[in-house]
Design an enzyme around this catalytic site. Structure first.
Site, short mmCIF file in Angstrom:
data_model
loop_
_atom_site.label_atom_id
_atom_site.label_comp_id
_atom_site.label_asym_id
_atom_site.label_seq_id
_atom_site.Cartn_x
_atom_site.Cartn_y
_atom_site.Cartn_z
N ASP A 155 0.83 -1.21 0.00
CA ASP A 155 0.00 0.00 0.00
C ASP A 155 0.87 1.27 0.00
O ASP A 155 2.10 1.21 -0.06
CB ASP A 155 -0.91 -0.06 1.24
CG ASP A 155 -2.29 0.49 0.96
OD1 ASP A 155 -2.44 1.33 0.08
OD2 ASP A 155 -3.24 0.08 1.67
N ASP A 210 -9.87 3.33 -3.58
CA ASP A 210 -10.59 2.12 -3.15
C ASP A 210 -11.97 2.02 -3.78
O ASP A 210 -12.72 2.99 -3.81
CB ASP A 210 -10.75 2.13 -1.63
CG ASP A 210 -9.42 1.96 -0.94
OD1 ASP A 210 -8.39 1.91 -1.63
OD2 ASP A 210 -9.42 1.88 0.30
#
Ligand code: GLA
Length: 420
Positions: A155, A210
């Site tokens: 990430d 996301d």
């Protein structure tokens, strides 16, 4: 002790210097993810609320539900498995949530014939404020190799001052140096256009923020839409098809099928379009309590075959009539997949002329006379093909005749064309 504690800090500059001096050594693992990765990830359904039982149960359900037989392979633990580092800098799993440790969990997943994926972050801390890998890349990669990790999602939170290209190349090198083949999933949300630089760094890269468990609500970052509901992420794939191929995929994020917010039509459309895009198929639902409808969608083998086609071409829009679109994906041996997508929330009647993919759209018996804004006239059918309907799962005729088809709101019709 002190030396060991600073192992990472001391060794990293030397390794970097070595890798820069011998660039041939800096590489990702080749021949991995030759078709888009398929699996399950804990984030969309469970967020931070995970523990080893949930992950084991997901692995069991992946096998018993038929998902494994359909091609799903990776069980990936997302954020929140990690709590701290020990005095030597080794990453520690949450002892309450994962009392048996990560190695035992990986062994269990492997014993079910599946592969094991884990999550970390290129920044100092993960998005859920757990320890990230910054400064510990080589040490973490060694730990993952020891545990039997097959997939790493990496990430981008808390990365102020870092540069994507450098940070992800560093982790790639660390993984490579550890010697265990790992699929490397870059998750920097498309911010630095990883499709332009990451083909020799990772095996897949997120192209959006996301995904959200809704149809069309955008999320904004610094005033700009950077992702959101299903069709927000879908539309951000436009034009990226030229960057995907075997071993390096655009990733519009994980599936929300089965998470309760999408209608049946929307779930079908979401799954079909991700298959057309050669997107990684990472389920994000509760596999243990999955209903039949969800299972039927996620295990549609004919659609999965479109997604997993060895040619590795990402499908794209060849007609855009506004609310009605046609996607096209070339497949091996001259086959192709065609998807008609109805964005209206009411049903439409369509008539498709296969030769040039021209579409007539009627709503409530009125021809809408839509003019395409995208019109790929170079994509034409010069032969006759048999048409297989991928949701009705039957042959429905040939391309010599006009196709008449009613399509529900937010739904799709998807076909595989085979040369006669
Ligand atoms: C980021 C990622 C998500 C998820 C969370 C975990 O938002 O993009 O997919 O991994 O972090 O905190």
């Amino acid at each position: 002790m002190i030396l060991l504690k600073h192992f990472q800090k001391i060794i990293t500059p030397f390794l970097l210097a070595f890798l820069l001096a011998f660039p041939g050594v800096a590489q990702k693992f080749e021949n991995l993810a030759m078709t888009p990765p398929m699996g399950w990830n804990s984030w969309n359904k469970f967020n931070c609320e995970i523990n080893e039982q949930i992950i084991r149960d997901a692995a069991d359900a992946m096998v018993s539900s038929g998902m494994k037989d359909a091609g799903y392979e990776y069980i990936v633990i997302d954020d929140c498995w990690q709590v701290s580092r020990d005095s030597l800098g080794f990453i520690q799993a949450d002892p309450e949530k994962f009392p048996s440790g990560i190695k035992a969990l990986a062994d269990y997943i492997h014993s079910r014939g599946l592969k094991f994926g884990i999550y970390s972050c290129a920044g100092r801390e993960t998005c859920a404020s757990r320890p990230g890998s910054r400064g510990y890349e080589f040490q973490d990669a060694l730990t993952y190799a020891k545990w039997g990790v097959d997939f790493l999602k990496h990430d981008w939170c808390n990365s102020t001052g870092q540069n994507q290209k450098e940070s992800y190349a560093l982790m790639r090198d660390a993984l490579y140096a550890s010697g265990r083949p790992v699929v490397f999933s870059i998750c920097e949300w498309g911010l630095s256009k990883p499709w332009e630089w990451a083909a020799n760094v990772g095996h897949l890269w997120r192209t959006t923020g996301d995904i959200r468990n809704n149809w069309n609500i955008p999320d904004a970052k610094e005033g700009k839409c950077w992702g959101g509901g299903v069709i927000i992420n879908l539309d951000m794939q436009q034009g990226l098809e030229i960057y995907a191929g075997p071993g390096h995929w655009n990733d519009p994020d994980m599936l929300e099928v089965g998470n309760g917010a999408l209608t049946d039509s929307e779930s079908r459309a979401h799954f079909s379009l991700w298959c057309m895009l050669a997107a990684p198929l990472i389920a994000g639902n509760d596999l243990v309590n999955m209903d039949e409808k969800t299972k039927k969608i996620l295990t549609n083998k004919e659609l999965i075959a479109v997604n997993q086609d060895v040619l590795g071409k990402q499908g794209f829009k060849i007609k855009d009539y506004g609310e009605i679109e046609i996607y096209y994906k070339p497949l091996h041996q001259g086959d192709m997949a065609i998807c008609i997508f109805n964005r209206f929330n009411q049903p439409v009647s369509t008539q498709l002329n296969w030769k040039n993919f021209e579409l007539q759209v009627n709503s409530q018996n009125k021809n809408l006379e839509l003019t395409p804004t995208i019109d790929r006239k170079d994509i034409q059918l010069n032969d006759n093909y048999t048409i297989y309907d991928l949701w009705e799962k039957r042959e429905i005729g040939t391309t010599s005749q006009v196709l008449k088809r009613e399509i529900a709101g937010h739904d799709v019709a998807v076909f595989r064309l085979k040369k006669h």
